[in-house]
Design an enzyme around this catalytic site. Structure first.
Site, PDB file in Angstrom:
ATOM      1  N   PRO A 222       0.840  -1.209   0.000  1.00 31.68           N
ATOM      2  CG  PRO A 222      -0.802  -1.613   1.589  1.00 31.68           C
ATOM      3  CD  PRO A 222       0.515  -2.114   1.111  1.00 31.68           C
ATOM      4  CD  GLU A 223       3.122   2.539  -4.339  1.00 32.19           C
ATOM      5  OE1 GLU A 223       3.320   3.689  -4.817  1.00 32.19           O
ATOM      6  OE2 GLU A 223       3.296   1.499  -5.003  1.00 32.19           O
TER       7      GLU A 223
ATOM      8  CG  HIS B 166      -4.206 -13.940   5.832  1.00 32.95           C
ATOM      9  ND1 HIS B 166      -3.436 -15.078   6.050  1.00 32.95           N
ATOM     10  CD2 HIS B 166      -4.766 -14.100   4.602  1.00 32.95           C
ATOM     11  CE1 HIS B 166      -3.518 -15.875   4.997  1.00 32.95           C
ATOM     12  NE2 HIS B 166      -4.312 -15.310   4.105  1.00 32.95           N
TER      13      HIS B 166
END
Length: 265
Positions: A2-3, A82
């Site tokens: 993720p940016e 997760h």
């Protein structure tokens, strides 16, 4: 990973959920990775901010809870296969999901980022007034590294990762392997405009959800900027500007995409 656009999308969606609520506790499955975050328990969330790729929960009492999503992390409003940690708040739960376990949650005194050196040395926010072409030129002039690895260091500007560095360099017609300190003033101005334009559009579209489906918004929906990728992940496809085939190569250990005609070395 993720940016900035993905993390900003998460921030905008989560801020109304967490702001003003007390963080009752943090439950997790990995003491070595998340136990340091437990000091945040019992404090009210005053604001949810973003710095580069980091989310910062500003807590009462001068403490910050820093969330770094790593390679595959996400903050969600529902549990997943997760889920590694749960932030239990008054009337809400936020789930930290991380298939590859590179993400972190860290509680620190406000502004003390000694444990997070990348955050401590980060350059200006690209969508802020402090990010000017002159400021970018001054920072690029300090290094002879290729432009793309220089951008990925977070020092010239915050928040760029592999996707948006490739897209901004394509938009600016700059080859990623050009030495950063060899750009002409006009080229730096093009790069400055391209970084801002690409990131603004990506934020508008909720970021990029790639084929692995790792990144989704907190509500489980995907981003849509991947539909507009010009070069990233499009090796062999036609450049949308000139029609040449997009090429892929490795630079600084990272997969890199260019148009060999628009971005001559």
């Amino acid at each position: 990973m993720p940016e900035l656009p993905e993390v900003e999308t998460v921030r905008r969606m989560l801020a109304p959920v967490v702001t003003g609520r007390r963080l009752l506790g943090i439950e997790h499955d990995d003491p070595a990775r998340y136990a340091v975050a437990e000091a945040a328990a019992g404090r009210r969330v005053r604001a949810l901010r973003r710095r580069g790729k980091y989310l910062i929960f500003a807590l009462e009492g001068g403490l910050e809870l820093i969330a770094h999503l790593g390679m595959s992390g996400s903050l969600r409003l529902d549990a997943g296969t997760h889920t590694r940690a749960r932030l239990e708040l008054e009337g809400a739960t936020v789930y930290f999901n991380d298939p590859r376990r590179f993400g972190r949650l860290v509680a620190v005194p406000a502004g003390d980022y000694a444990a997070l050196p990348t955050l401590a040395r980060m350059g200006p926010e690209p969508l802020s007034r402090g990010f000017t072409a002159n400021a970018l030129a001054a920072r690029l002039a300090r290094t002879a590294r290729p432009i793309k690895p220089a951008l990925l260091s977070q020092e010239p500007v915050a928040g760029l990762g592999n996707i948006y560095a490739d897209e901004a360099l394509w938009k600016a017609r700059l080859h990623p392997a050009r030495p950063a300190n060899r750009l002409a003033p006009g080229e730096v101005r093009r790069l400055h405009r391209a970084v801002r334009a690409v990131l603004r559009r990506a934020v508008e579209l909720g970021g990029s959800t790639l084929g692995d489906g790792v990144y989704t918004r907190p509500d489980g929906e995907t981003g849509y900027f991947q539909i507009e990728h010009a070069v990233y992940g499009r090796a062999g496809a036609a450049c949308p500007r000139c029609g040449a085939k997009v090429a892929r190569f490795v630079l600084g250990g990272r997969s890199t995409h260019v148009c060999p005609r628009c971005q001559r070395l």
